[in-house]
Write a protein that holds these residues in place. Structure first.
Motif, PDB file in Angstrom:
ATOM      1  N   THR A  51      15.140  -4.967   4.985  1.00 11.44           N
ATOM      2  CA  THR A  51      14.983  -4.454   3.626  1.00 11.44           C
ATOM      3  C   THR A  51      13.504  -4.506   3.279  1.00 11.44           C
ATOM      4  N   LEU A  52      12.983  -2.918   3.217  1.00 14.26           N
ATOM      5  CA  LEU A  52      11.678  -2.966   2.829  1.00 14.26           C
ATOM      6  C   LEU A  52      11.263  -3.341   1.444  1.00 14.26           C
ATOM      7  N   GLN A  53      10.294  -4.172   1.351  1.00 11.86           N
ATOM      8  CA  GLN A  53       9.971  -4.922   0.128  1.00 11.86           C
ATOM      9  C   GLN A  53       9.565  -3.935  -1.303  1.00 11.86           C
ATOM     10  N   PRO A  54      10.402  -4.089  -2.168  1.00 13.39           N
ATOM     11  CA  PRO A  54      10.372  -3.005  -3.325  1.00 13.39           C
ATOM     12  C   PRO A  54       8.602  -2.701  -3.658  1.00 13.39           C
ATOM     13  N   LEU A  55       7.818  -3.628  -3.963  1.00 15.09           N
ATOM     14  CA  LEU A  55       6.417  -3.187  -4.514  1.00 15.09           C
ATOM     15  C   LEU A  55       5.685  -2.400  -3.455  1.00 15.09           C
ATOM     16  N   SER A  56       5.712  -2.904  -2.341  1.00  8.79           N
ATOM     17  CA  SER A  56       4.902  -1.971  -1.349  1.00  8.79           C
ATOM     18  C   SER A  56       5.665  -0.613  -1.158  1.00  8.79           C
ATOM     19  N   LEU A  57       6.823  -0.706  -1.097  1.00 10.22           N
ATOM     20  CA  LEU A  57       7.356   0.688  -0.936  1.00 10.22           C
ATOM     21  C   LEU A  57       7.136   1.678  -2.092  1.00 10.22           C
ATOM     22  N   ILE A  58       7.117   0.916  -3.397  1.00 12.03           N
ATOM     23  CA  ILE A  58       6.882   1.709  -4.704  1.00 12.03           C
ATOM     24  C   ILE A  58       5.379   2.385  -4.423  1.00 12.03           C
ATOM     25  N   ALA A  59       4.416   1.489  -4.187  1.00 14.03           N
ATOM     26  CA  ALA A  59       3.089   1.862  -3.946  1.00 14.03           C
ATOM     27  C   ALA A  59       2.960   2.833  -2.933  1.00 14.03           C
ATOM     28  N   ARG A  60       3.610   2.881  -2.101  1.00  9.00           N
ATOM     29  CA  ARG A  60       3.695   3.946  -0.863  1.00  9.00           C
ATOM     30  C   ARG A  60       4.070   5.349  -1.548  1.00  9.00           C
ATOM     31  N   LEU A  61       5.102   5.175  -2.456  1.00 10.52           N
ATOM     32  CA  LEU A  61       5.777   6.585  -2.828  1.00 10.52           C
ATOM     33  C   LEU A  61       5.245   7.149  -4.355  1.00 10.52           C
TER      34      LEU A  61
END
Length: 335
Positions: A51-61
């Motif tokens: 499960t990719l962590q959401p804050l890191s993922l959102i920053a990437r997107l």
């Protein structure tokens, strides 16, 4: 009426993540280009799935998301420190130009709390106190807070949200949790696997609780999660539900949610937005008549091909979205 997508960034153990991350970027761009309004990530630790962590993922997107709102749906707030959350979230809000929406929840998995050395029984109190501390920090003023779980003595947050605050959606599936969201003055985020009458009935109760707490229910966001699949026939949609969606929901059984197994037929028939374009339009308008105005759809499930998720979004944008928005405009002009 607004529409968003809940990313399902969970994958089988051992599966290479680099291609999946590329697909998440592509899906975000697809969602953006098709005219959706928002995109959200999910949150868990120590899951049976990668499960990719959401804050890191959102920053990437962020750079692929256009003008859409971005956020968490939800972040398990009790598992972190509010100083950490406040500065991380304010940073992402700054990076996005003020587009972050903070969806939060109290969590439910015992192993997560145990791993963090926390008592699950205190999760709601920790969530409420964490949010209060975060909002004080976002004021930019020195914060003096002596609570049950957190202590601050005049500290000042180093990064502030673009607009001075962050919209908050509180996920809850109990009467007490829904009433709490109203008392705190934040949006209630309805879960995606509940039946229509439960969701609409509890939304009405939430609005009553807002009034009782001295808040107006007008002009607010009323969000809800729903699984979405568009097919040529109802039978095709129900058959699809028994593939990747069923596999995803089966993962929850190990966490005590055995109703996803015992009540599966009822859930897929009465909770999901699965069906023909006509049926999906009817479901959206029915829930909208009940008060919901921000639909966040899940179109990814464990093992589901990326192309299938894209196709669902494209069909929604071509065969459902124009009709729903046209009907809303017609309703407004005829009032």
């Amino acid at each position: 009426m607004r529409f968003g997508v809940l990313l399902d960034h969970q994958y089988a153990k051992g599966e290479p993540l680099a291609p999946r991350i590329g697909e998440l970027v592509e899906l975000t761009e697809t969602v953006r280009d098709l005219g959706f309004d928002s995109i959200f990530g999910i949150h868990h630790y120590l899951s049976s799935l990668q499960t990719l962590q959401p804050l890191s993922l959102i920053a990437r997107l962020i750079d692929h998301s256009g003008e859409m709102e971005i956020g968490t749906g939800i972040l398990i707030l009790p598992l972190g420190n509010p100083v950490h959350w406040a500065e991380e979230i304010a940073s992402i809000d700054q990076l996005s130009g003020g587009r972050f929406v903070l969806g939060i929840g109290s969590g439910y998995r015992e192993d997560e709390f145990a791993a963090f050395g926390l008592r699950r029984s205190q999760r709601t109190r920790r969530m409420v106190e964490s949010l209060a501390v975060m909002q004080q920090l976002w004021s930019g003023e020195p914060v003096v807070h002596h609570g049950d779980h957190f202590q601050l003595d005049g500290q000042v947050c180093s990064v502030l949200p673009v607009n001075g605050e962050i919209p908050v959606w509180i996920g809850a599936n109990s009467p007490a949790g829904i009433a709490r969201a109203a008392r705190l003055g934040h949006a209630w985020l309805s879960p995606g696997n509940v039946k229509r009458n439960w969701a609409v009935g509890n939304l009405a109760t939430y609005r009553e609780e807002l009034v009782a707490a001295g808040s107006s229910p007008e002009g607010r966001t009323y969000p809800i999660h729903r699984d979405l699949y568009i097919a040529d026939t109802q039978a095709e949609a129900m058959a699809f539900a028994d593939t990747f969606p069923k596999a995803s929901y089966a993962e929850y059984v190990q966490y005590g949610m055995d109703y996803f197994e015992t009540l599966w037929e009822e859930i897929k028939a009465k909770a999901f937005f699965f069906g023909t374009p006509d049926e999906v339009v009817e479901k959206i308008e029915d829930f909208a008549a009940g008060g919901f105005n921000h639909f966040v759809f899940r179109v990814q499930w464990l093992g589901c091909p990326h192309e299938t998720s894209v196709r669902i979004l494209e069909r929604f944008a071509a065969e459902v979205l124009p009709r729903v928005r046209a009907n809303v405009e017609l309703e407004v002009t005829t009032r």
